[in-house]
Design an enzyme around this catalytic site. Structure first.
Site: not given
Length: 274
Positions: A82, A196
């Site tokens: 992440c 991302c």
């Protein structure tokens, strides 16, 4: 750092930690490069989404949840799958854990090395785009290239919709593509950094609906290579059989919302997280 001597009774494993299902893009690359590695998926779905939370809320939460999941699984390596968690809490995680911690950071350095036009698009959540860590990465590694920041929080929702089997249309992606190509300098972009871990899940659609061909670059291959490096550094021997998988979540009562997304990895076993 731990070594392989204490893990002779179990297969080497890595815990891939995220707040949602975006880390699947990292897991796919690790599985492709290291098929025998056991993968634990640690999902902090009880605090999803991270993008709406403050740094003060997130940093201790990330360390607490990732540490608990590492303890529950006995994993040899933590992969923070992440960008938000990586840009916020890597130093704190490395201080809290004895195991190696591999973080995901935007692939600005390779993009700057490989661009021919000298113009790169950085596609990220608003938090990552605006974070000081990202600005410092650009200052350190852009190497004179122009970086166009493209906030695209809606891609998180669209990636998760795709994992649920929904189709993603040109109209769904048009606002993001407009921010990339129809802004000052957008006509010169030749590489877009998918900053991302959700976003590589939409690579095919982004490429198909873009007004022209560019390269879409993400951190997955580099992360898998780093995990392989740590396995060798720790002298951990992989089995000859395919690696197992396991799903852990911070909100087990809502686990059905994410279980389908991980079905390709067959995470049949789960452990309680203290």
């Amino acid at each position: 750092m731990p070594n392989g001597s204490g893990h002779s009774n179990k297969a080497p494993s890595a815990l891939i930690f995220d707040s949602g299902v975006g880390a699947i893009s990292i897991a796919r690359e690790i599985r492709r490069q290291i098929p025998a590695l056991t993968l634990h998926f640690g999902v902090d779905n009880g605090f999803y989404p991270y993008g709406t939370k403050s740094e003060e809320e997130l940093r201790p939460r990330i360390v607490e949840q990732a540490s608990a999941m590492m303890a529950a699984t006995g994993a040899d390596i933590l992969v923070v799958g992440c960008n938000t968690a990586s840009t916020l809490a890597l130093p704190q995680l490395r201080e809290a854990l004895s195991q190696p911690v591999v973080g995901v950071v935007p692939a600005i350095k390779p993009a700057a090395q490989e661009t021919e036009s000298g113009v790169i698009a950085l596609i990220a959540t608003e938090g990552t785009v605006n974070r000081r860590y990202t600005r410092e990465l650009i200052e350190q590694f852009a190497n004179g290239s122009r970086v166009i920041n493209v906030p695209a929080p809606e891609l998180v929702r669209l990636a998760e919709a795709k994992l649920r089997g929904e189709s993603i249309s040109a109209a769904d992606l048009e606002p993001v593509l407009r921010r990339i190509f129809h802004t000052a300098g957008g006509d010169k972009v030749d590489i877009a950094v998918l900053a991302c871990t959700h976003f590589p899940l939409l690579r095919e659609e982004l490429d198909a609906f873009a007004p022209r061909r560019i390269r879409w670059l993400d951190s997955g291959p580099a992360i898998a290579r780093r995990v392989q490096w740590w396995l060798e550094e720790l002298k951990l021997v992989l089995p000859e059989t395919a690696g197992a998988s396991q799903l852990l979540s911070s909100a087990p009562d809502a686990e059905h919302r994410i279980a389908l997304a991980f079905a390709e990895f067959s995470p049949a076993q789960r452990l309680p997280v203290s």
